[in-house]
Design a protein around this motif. Structure first.
Motif, PDB file in Angstrom:
ATOM      1  N   ASN A   8       0.845  -1.182   0.000  1.00 35.84           N
ATOM      2  CA  ASN A   8       0.000   0.000   0.000  1.00 35.84           C
ATOM      3  C   ASN A   8       0.883   1.236   0.000  1.00 35.84           C
ATOM      4  O   ASN A   8       1.834   1.323   0.781  1.00 35.84           O
ATOM      5  N   TYR A   9       0.603   2.209  -0.833  1.00 34.40           N
ATOM      6  CA  TYR A   9       1.404   3.432  -0.806  1.00 34.40           C
ATOM      7  C   TYR A   9       0.627   4.595  -1.403  1.00 34.40           C
ATOM      8  O   TYR A   9      -0.429   4.416  -2.013  1.00 34.40           O
ATOM      9  N   GLY A  10       1.153   5.779  -1.183  1.00 41.60           N
ATOM     10  CA  GLY A  10       0.518   6.984  -1.695  1.00 41.60           C
ATOM     11  C   GLY A  10       1.175   7.450  -2.979  1.00 41.60           C
ATOM     12  O   GLY A  10       2.359   7.205  -3.214  1.00 41.60           O
ATOM     13  N   ILE A  11       0.403   8.113  -3.816  1.00 37.71           N
ATOM     14  CA  ILE A  11       0.955   8.808  -4.984  1.00 37.71           C
ATOM     15  C   ILE A  11       1.050  10.280  -4.597  1.00 37.71           C
ATOM     16  O   ILE A  11       0.073  10.877  -4.138  1.00 37.71           O
ATOM     17  N   LEU A  12       2.237  10.853  -4.761  1.00 44.05           N
ATOM     18  CA  LEU A  12       2.490  12.232  -4.333  1.00 44.05           C
ATOM     19  C   LEU A  12       2.338  13.211  -5.493  1.00 44.05           C
ATOM     20  O   LEU A  12       3.027  13.094  -6.513  1.00 44.05           O
ATOM     21  N   PHE A  13       1.434  14.164  -5.320  1.00 42.49           N
ATOM     22  CA  PHE A  13       1.207  15.218  -6.310  1.00 42.49           C
ATOM     23  C   PHE A  13       1.555  16.579  -5.710  1.00 42.49           C
ATOM     24  O   PHE A  13       1.316  16.829  -4.535  1.00 42.49           O
ATOM     25  N   HIS A  14       2.096  17.448  -6.549  1.00 36.67           N
ATOM     26  CA  HIS A  14       2.337  18.834  -6.150  1.00 36.67           C
ATOM     27  C   HIS A  14       1.670  19.803  -7.135  1.00 36.67           C
ATOM     28  O   HIS A  14       0.677  20.412  -6.826  1.00 36.67           O
ATOM     29  N   HIS A  15       2.243  19.916  -8.332  1.00 40.51           N
ATOM     30  CA  HIS A  15       1.893  21.025  -9.231  1.00 40.51           C
ATOM     31  C   HIS A  15       1.078  20.596 -10.452  1.00 40.51           C
ATOM     32  O   HIS A  15       1.267  19.516 -10.995  1.00 40.51           O
ATOM     33  N   PHE A  16       0.199  21.534 -10.858  1.00 44.95           N
ATOM     34  CA  PHE A  16      -0.619  21.370 -12.052  1.00 44.95           C
ATOM     35  C   PHE A  16      -0.564  22.682 -12.841  1.00 44.95           C
ATOM     36  O   PHE A  16      -0.360  23.747 -12.257  1.00 44.95           O
ATOM     37  N   HIS A  17      -0.718  22.597 -14.141  1.00 48.36           N
ATOM     38  CA  HIS A  17      -0.685  23.836 -14.927  1.00 48.36           C
ATOM     39  C   HIS A  17      -1.786  23.856 -15.988  1.00 48.36           C
ATOM     40  O   HIS A  17      -2.306  22.814 -16.393  1.00 48.36           O
ATOM     41  N   SER A  18      -2.129  25.067 -16.386  1.00 51.70           N
ATOM     42  CA  SER A  18      -3.123  25.273 -17.441  1.00 51.70           C
ATOM     43  C   SER A  18      -2.658  26.453 -18.289  1.00 51.70           C
ATOM     44  O   SER A  18      -1.754  27.202 -17.900  1.00 51.70           O
ATOM     45  N   LYS A  19      -3.279  26.635 -19.427  1.00 52.35           N
ATOM     46  CA  LYS A  19      -2.846  27.682 -20.357  1.00 52.35           C
ATOM     47  C   LYS A  19      -2.924  29.079 -19.761  1.00 52.35           C
ATOM     48  O   LYS A  19      -2.009  29.880 -19.877  1.00 52.35           O
ATOM     49  N   ASN A  20      -4.027  29.378 -19.124  1.00 51.38           N
ATOM     50  CA  ASN A  20      -4.283  30.756 -18.724  1.00 51.38           C
ATOM     51  C   ASN A  20      -3.989  31.100 -17.266  1.00 51.38           C
ATOM     52  O   ASN A  20      -3.698  32.247 -16.944  1.00 51.38           O
ATOM     53  N   LYS A  21      -4.036  30.092 -16.360  1.00 54.73           N
ATOM     54  CA  LYS A  21      -4.002  30.436 -14.944  1.00 54.73           C
ATOM     55  C   LYS A  21      -2.738  30.010 -14.214  1.00 54.73           C
ATOM     56  O   LYS A  21      -2.165  30.778 -13.447  1.00 54.73           O
ATOM     57  N   ASN A 296       5.614   5.700   8.323  1.00 53.74           N
ATOM     58  CA  ASN A 296       6.500   5.593   7.160  1.00 53.74           C
ATOM     59  C   ASN A 296       5.801   4.946   5.981  1.00 53.74           C
ATOM     60  O   ASN A 296       6.337   4.065   5.315  1.00 53.74           O
ATOM     61  N   ILE A 297       4.580   5.382   5.718  1.00 51.97           N
ATOM     62  CA  ILE A 297       3.861   4.859   4.564  1.00 51.97           C
ATOM     63  C   ILE A 297       4.546   5.402   3.306  1.00 51.97           C
ATOM     64  O   ILE A 297       4.759   6.604   3.172  1.00 51.97           O
ATOM     65  N   SER A 298       4.902   4.505   2.421  1.00 50.42           N
ATOM     66  CA  SER A 298       5.665   4.889   1.227  1.00 50.42           C
ATOM     67  C   SER A 298       4.823   5.756   0.281  1.00 50.42           C
ATOM     68  O   SER A 298       3.592   5.715   0.281  1.00 50.42           O
TER      69      SER A 298
END
Length: 306
Positions: A8-21, A296-298
């Motif tokens: 079991n583990y987590g997927i780590l997300f930080h940043h997202f982008h779009s054309k205008n914002k 310490n969940i991966s």
């Protein structure tokens, strides 16, 4: 590259982008890329409550660090579309208007300057003029470089050089002094940048009301977190917890470590604060870490999967 199935583990997300914002930067995702990933793996994604109930199910949980507005505006609608709940780990210094955050610095690198290389060039030029250049000789540069590459293989050579100066050579005060000089050169207003990049208190309350897990990420997200004394680390997490609990009117039971940094006393602090689970930055664990599996969940950075 597909997702692992060994634990079991987590997927780590930080940043997202779009054309205008929201600006594009290394590792940031478009709405389409995020949607494609969720669509492909939706049957393996667990909502936080189910994920924590049984850590041996070999499922994944979605986690978002740093409380970024792009997560709310781009990722959240996709989560709603698939009826998925996630963990959001929020540093509460985000609510301070003029706080110099790592996100402000990232914005400088990839939005204000023509390229990150241009930012680094300017930063290194200022650093070389300070009296701290000799401090480079006091750190094991090659060992630090090798360790950073191991844990963050997507870092460039200049990323690593900057990280070593920031985290292991300069004091936090001196590092920020250099950054303020860069901000002044570019006529940047920190308050306006923070408002553009970081979620507000209302945003966090909304996430909690919609059933997402709100967790600790320390108060100030310090670059020097790994050097904190027991007292100062406790203050960091306790302040973070008090502010968030007062905000969402609910007990906080989860955490993730800023920059993945932990100290020998981190586990004791989390236990004393009645935190039940904490996420690691990656899959790497020391022998001591293995004694505290619930803290310490991966996690796998999405940059390694897409």
């Amino acid at each position: 590259m597909g997702i692992k199935k060994k634990e079991n583990y987590g997927i780590l997300f930080h940043h997202f982008h779009s054309k205008n914002k929201f600006y594009s930067s290394p590792g940031s995702l478009t709405k389409k890329k995020f949607n494609d990933f969720i669509s492909k793996y939706k049957n393996q994604i667990q909502n936080p409550n189910n994920f924590f109930l049984d850590l041996k199910k070999k499922k994944i949980c979605l986690t978002f660090d740093d409380g970024l507005k792009c997560q709310k505006d781009i990722a959240l609608p996709i989560l709603k579309k698939y009826n998925i709940k996630a963990c959001f780990f929020v540093p509460t210094s985000n609510f301070s208007k003029n706080f110099l955050s790592s996100e402000t610095i990232r914005y400088l690198k990839y939005k204000i300057f023509k390229s990150s290389n241009t930012f680094y060039k300017y930063f290194f030029e200022i650093f070389k003029k300070t009296k701290y250049l000799s401090k480079l000789n006091k750190v094991n540069y090659s060992k630090l470089e090798k360790n950073i590459k191991k844990h963050s293989p997507y870092y460039t050579k200049l990323d690593i050089q900057h990280k070593i100066l920031r985290d292991f050579v300069l004091s936090e005060a001196i590092y920020k002094k250099i950054i303020f000089r860069v901000l002044k050169k570019k006529n940047c207003n920190i308050e306006k940048i923070n408002k553009k990049l970081l979620m507000s208190k209302k945003d966090i309350v909304k996430l909690a009301k919609e059933g997402h897990e709100i967790g600790l990420h320390s108060h100030s997200h310090s670059f020097k977190f790994y050097k904190l004394s027991y007292k100062n680390e406790f203050i960091e997490f306790n302040k973070n917890k008090l502010i968030l609990e007062n905000l969402i009117k609910k007990r906080i039971t989860t955490a993730s470590f800023p920059f993945g940094y932990k100290t020998k006393k981190s586990y004791k602090i989390l236990k004393n604060l009645k935190i039940d689970y904490a996420f690691n930055k990656n899959f790497y664990k020391t022998k001591n870490d293995l004694k505290y599996q619930c803290y310490n969940i991966s996690r796998e950075n999405i940059s390694n999967l897409i």
